[in-house]
Write a protein that holds these residues in place. Structure first.
Motif, mmCIF file in Angstrom:
data_model
loop_
_atom_site.group_PDB
_atom_site.id
_atom_site.type_symbol
_atom_site.label_atom_id
_atom_site.label_comp_id
_atom_site.label_asym_id
_atom_site.label_seq_id
_atom_site.Cartn_x
_atom_site.Cartn_y
_atom_site.Cartn_z
ATOM 1 N N CYS A 21 4.131 6.145 -8.002
ATOM 2 C CA CYS A 21 3.131 6.592 -7.038
ATOM 3 C C CYS A 21 1.731 6.104 -7.418
ATOM 4 O O CYS A 21 0.971 5.634 -6.559
ATOM 5 C CB CYS A 21 3.150 8.117 -6.954
ATOM 6 S SG CYS A 21 1.988 8.796 -5.749
ATOM 7 N N ARG A 74 1.417 2.436 -6.616
ATOM 8 C CA ARG A 74 1.417 2.201 -5.159
ATOM 9 C C ARG A 74 0.061 2.576 -4.553
ATOM 10 O O ARG A 74 -0.448 1.869 -3.676
ATOM 11 C CB ARG A 74 2.542 2.996 -4.502
ATOM 12 C CG ARG A 74 2.644 2.760 -2.998
ATOM 13 C CD ARG A 74 3.934 3.289 -2.431
ATOM 14 N NE ARG A 74 5.097 2.590 -2.960
ATOM 15 C CZ ARG A 74 5.494 1.397 -2.553
ATOM 16 N NH1 ARG A 74 4.802 0.754 -1.626
ATOM 17 N NH2 ARG A 74 6.561 0.839 -3.085
ATOM 18 N N LEU A 75 -0.529 3.657 -5.019
ATOM 19 C CA LEU A 75 -1.837 4.049 -4.505
ATOM 20 C C LEU A 75 -2.888 2.982 -4.805
ATOM 21 O O LEU A 75 -3.730 2.661 -3.960
ATOM 22 C CB LEU A 75 -2.262 5.388 -5.109
ATOM 23 C CG LEU A 75 -1.554 6.642 -4.576
ATOM 24 C CD1 LEU A 75 -1.962 7.862 -5.395
ATOM 25 C CD2 LEU A 75 -1.887 6.850 -3.104
ATOM 26 N N THR A 101 -2.222 -0.183 -2.709
ATOM 27 C CA THR A 101 -2.491 0.108 -1.303
ATOM 28 C C THR A 101 -3.987 0.112 -1.029
ATOM 29 O O THR A 101 -4.459 -0.380 0.004
ATOM 30 C CB THR A 101 -1.874 1.456 -0.908
ATOM 31 O OG1 THR A 101 -0.453 1.410 -1.108
ATOM 32 C CG2 THR A 101 -2.161 1.792 0.543
ATOM 33 N N SER A 133 -5.596 -3.675 -0.912
ATOM 34 C CA SER A 133 -5.412 -4.587 0.213
ATOM 35 C C SER A 133 -6.534 -4.537 1.244
ATOM 36 O O SER A 133 -7.125 -5.572 1.568
ATOM 37 C CB SER A 133 -4.057 -4.323 0.879
ATOM 38 O OG SER A 133 -3.007 -4.587 -0.041
ATOM 39 N N PRO A 137 3.118 -6.355 -2.233
ATOM 40 C CA PRO A 137 1.678 -6.068 -2.203
ATOM 41 C C PRO A 137 0.842 -7.199 -2.808
ATOM 42 O O PRO A 137 1.363 -8.098 -3.464
ATOM 43 C CB PRO A 137 1.573 -4.802 -3.065
ATOM 44 C CG PRO A 137 2.716 -4.896 -4.025
ATOM 45 C CD PRO A 137 3.830 -5.577 -3.260
#
Length: 338
Positions: free
Chosen positions: A22, A25-26, A29, A32, A217
């Motif tokens: 997590c 991913r945060l 994210t 981007s 990503p």
């Protein structure tokens, strides 16, 4: 996807997104949209907005060692053009007695963004210093599009020449370096080349680029194309030799060192990286490809990913295996050059 893509390319099955913790991913994210805002459609970089992000991410060099005994210092290579480097080394009490190999590190960014002084690369270089057992010199090269090709390459070569002529500044007394064991993790005799997910490309769209575009990503076709336009000479295509290494344009010296290429299975650029390794092999050079099937682009920046520790360990093994003087003499004084 380019406007001229075929229906077969458009219908190619896409991969499933990588499974990420997590926290990672945060972070990716958030990365981007920030990059997409900073990269302007006219091919320039919004340096005003970038400077705000840079101030948030930037950390100062610290002579005070961290919990593992690693300290840092900045030094000028050529102040007239803003070329500097950050050196990471052990403090004297924590330093090994033998001279240490040197890893010269060039941060990622598509040549247009980021900094050796930002927290992600500062932390990475501390881990390399600690995990590999080496002095790490991280280069703050000039960025495109303000400084296009060959500015970053010139900065890289000039930093190596500076180290060859001056040694490595900013080390504690009692810390010595072995410049016969100098590794690029990207004159001084190079003992090895560590290519960590190297940034290559071309006009062709490879299978991995098409399959992972918009799924993996950080790197997308649109962003990669922007960074190449920013870096390459005006009017050049992505088949320029600085981007697209082939048997025909790769002119390698006889003394080209052994190389290790790290490849991530969720990196859209992976096909270009394997092709680069193939070119080295066909040129008669020693090259090892290390695959990380779950690795996203820049996975090594995130210590929460198990592959990060594995990558550092592979670097350590490569450096120790390719040192030119593994049986180093006892240290005698400060920053001696053997």
């Amino acid at each position: 996807m380019e406007a001229g893509s075929t229906s077969q390319e458009r219908e190619r099955p896409r991969a499933s997104p990588p499974a990420l913790p997590c926290a990672v991913r945060l972070q990716v994210t958030a990365f981007s949209p920030l990059i997409d805002v900073i990269n302007r459609r006219d091919g320039t970089v919004n340096r005003g907005l970038y400077s705000v992000a840079d101030r948030v991410l930037r950390v100062r060099a610290s002579p005070r060692p961290d919990s593992s005994g690693v300290r840092s210092a900045d030094f000028d290579v050529d102040a007239s053009r803003g070329l500097l480097a950050r050196v990471f080394s052990f403090s004297s009490p924590a330093a090994p007695r033998a001279p240490l190999p040197v890893v010269v590190y060039f941060h990622g960014s598509g040549f247009a963004m980021f900094s050796a002084r930002q927290c992600y690369f500062d932390r990475l270089c501390r881990r390399i210093c600690r995990g590999v057992g080496a002095v790490v010199v991280s280069v703050e090269y000039r960025l495109a599009p303000e400084h296009p090709y060959p500015a970053a390459y010139d900065d890289a070569v000039d930093t190596l020449r500076f180290i060859d002529a001056n040694g490595v500044p900013g080390l504690d007394e009692g810390v010595r370096v072995d410049l016969s064991s100098c590794f690029l993790a990207g004159s001084v005799r190079l003992a090895g080349l560590i290519s960590v997910q190297p940034y290559f490309g071309g006009e062709e769209r490879t299978e991995s680029e098409l399959r992972l575009d918009g799924v993996a990503p950080i790197v997308t076709l649109r962003r990669a194309d922007f960074w190449w336009r920013a870096f390459l000479p005006e009017g050049a295509s992505r088949d320029h030799p600085a981007a697209h290494v082939t048997d025909e344009n790769a002119e390698l010296a006889e003394a080209f060192p052994p190389a290790m290429v790290l490849v991530g299975g969720f990196d859209p650029l992976q096909d270009w990286q394997r092709r680069y390794a193939d070119v080295l092999r066909r040129k008669g050079k020693t090259v090892e490809v290390v695959e990380f099937p779950d690795g996203i682009h820049a996975f090594y920046l995130f210590p929460d990913l198990p592959d990060t520790a594995r990558a550092i360990e592979r670097m350590r093994t490569f450096v120790q295996s390719n040192r030119t003087s593994p049986s180093a003499p006892e240290p005698s004084r400060g920053n001696d050059i053997d």
